[in-house]
Design a protein around this motif. Structure first.
Motif: not given
Length: 281
Positions: A123-126, A203-210, A214-216, A229-240
């Motif tokens: 988060s310090l580099a955002l 590869a598996i751990i990277n896939v799970l994290n990426i 959400y933040i980036v 998908l994570p970004v859309e879920i956040g938008v969807l939650r606000q809309e719904m």
């Protein structure tokens, strides 16, 4: 450890702890599934944790998939996750190979620098990251996300893969050179295949994290056509939240969770064995 578990009391306590832990992990998933099969009336007339009434609303899944164009965000997430995982894996493997097999001035310091970067909160580099990507015209692009995610998982990949490359016999490289292979040929044809357990683990751990990041994604993407998908879920939650479509919202959450959950169930043994092997080596 094994001798301790022969004690009946110790064994019962161990199983009890594991049972409580398992329930605490599975309950939110089960609750999400049950709530995804309800309509709005059931949410307001019954307790949120109550069982859904028949008929079960499996149509919530098709509703959120078609009405909110979830297929587009699903494809975006697959493209970004696949691209950043492959790029990050290639860069991590190449860097780890050089640090493990070639000794040069500053190699140990460089390795420690990569490891130390894992302790710095991302988060310090955002803020500087945003201005950098804006100057490169990579805001609202999948390529921008791929480059950022690949660089963010680089240190972990190097940390795991250095141990694998150090454990491989030097004679393999010498035999490859005698056969006329270049440094690149030795790396791609000999060393990479032999380090497959470590590559799969990273590869598996990277896939799970990426996949779940959400933040980036929120900072670098503000065009709905490029949402993951994570970004859309956040938008969807606000809309719904204001339209009270709670059932479809929980269905959207399950659509996002299920792919990585299935992948983790199939590859959890490889994750554990790969990290353990790299640590031992």
């Amino acid at each position: 450890m094994n001798s301790g578990l022969k004690n009946p009391v110790t064994k019962i306590m161990a199983y009890a702890i594991l049972f409580v832990w398992g329930v605490s992990v599975l309950y939110p998933l089960l609750w999400t599934l049950l709530d995804s099969l309800k309509n709005n009336e059931q949410f307001f007339s019954n307790a949120p944790w109550s069982l859904p009434e028949f008929p079960l609303l499996w149509s919530n899944f098709s509703y959120v998939w078609s009405k909110y164009n979830f297929s587009r965000y699903f494809v975006n997430s697959i493209v970004v996750t696949s691209g950043s995982t492959l790029l990050g894996l290639l860069l991590a493997a190449a860097t780890a190979y050089v640090l493990a097999r070639y000794k040069f001035r500053g190699s140990q310091a460089l390795y420690l620098l990569y490891i130390a970067s894992m302790m710095v909160p991302f988060s310090l580099a955002l803020i500087p990251l945003f201005f950098l990507m804006d100057s490169l015209h990579l805001i609202n692009t999948e390529l921008g996300l791929i480059l950022v995610y690949a660089s963010s998982v680089l240190a972990f990949g190097i940390f795991v893969l250095v141990g694998f490359f150090k454990s491989l016999p030097k004679e393999l490289e010498e035999a490859s050179v005698v056969d006329g292979a270049s440094h690149y040929g030795t790396f791609f044809r000999v060393m990479l295949p032999l380090s497959q357990p470590g590559l799969i683990t990273v590869a598996i751990i990277n896939v799970l994290n990426i996949w779940n990041e959400y933040i980036v994604g929120t900072i670098l993407i503000n065009d709905p056509d490029h949402y993951t998908l994570p970004v859309e879920i956040g938008v969807l939650r606000q809309e719904m939240e204001y339209r009270t479509e709670w059932g479809p919202l929980f269905a959207a959450l399950l659509i996002t969770i299920v792919p990585v959950l299935i992948m983790y169930m199939f590859f959890q043994r490889r994750i554990a064995s790969g990290i353990t092997a790299g640590a031992v080596k």
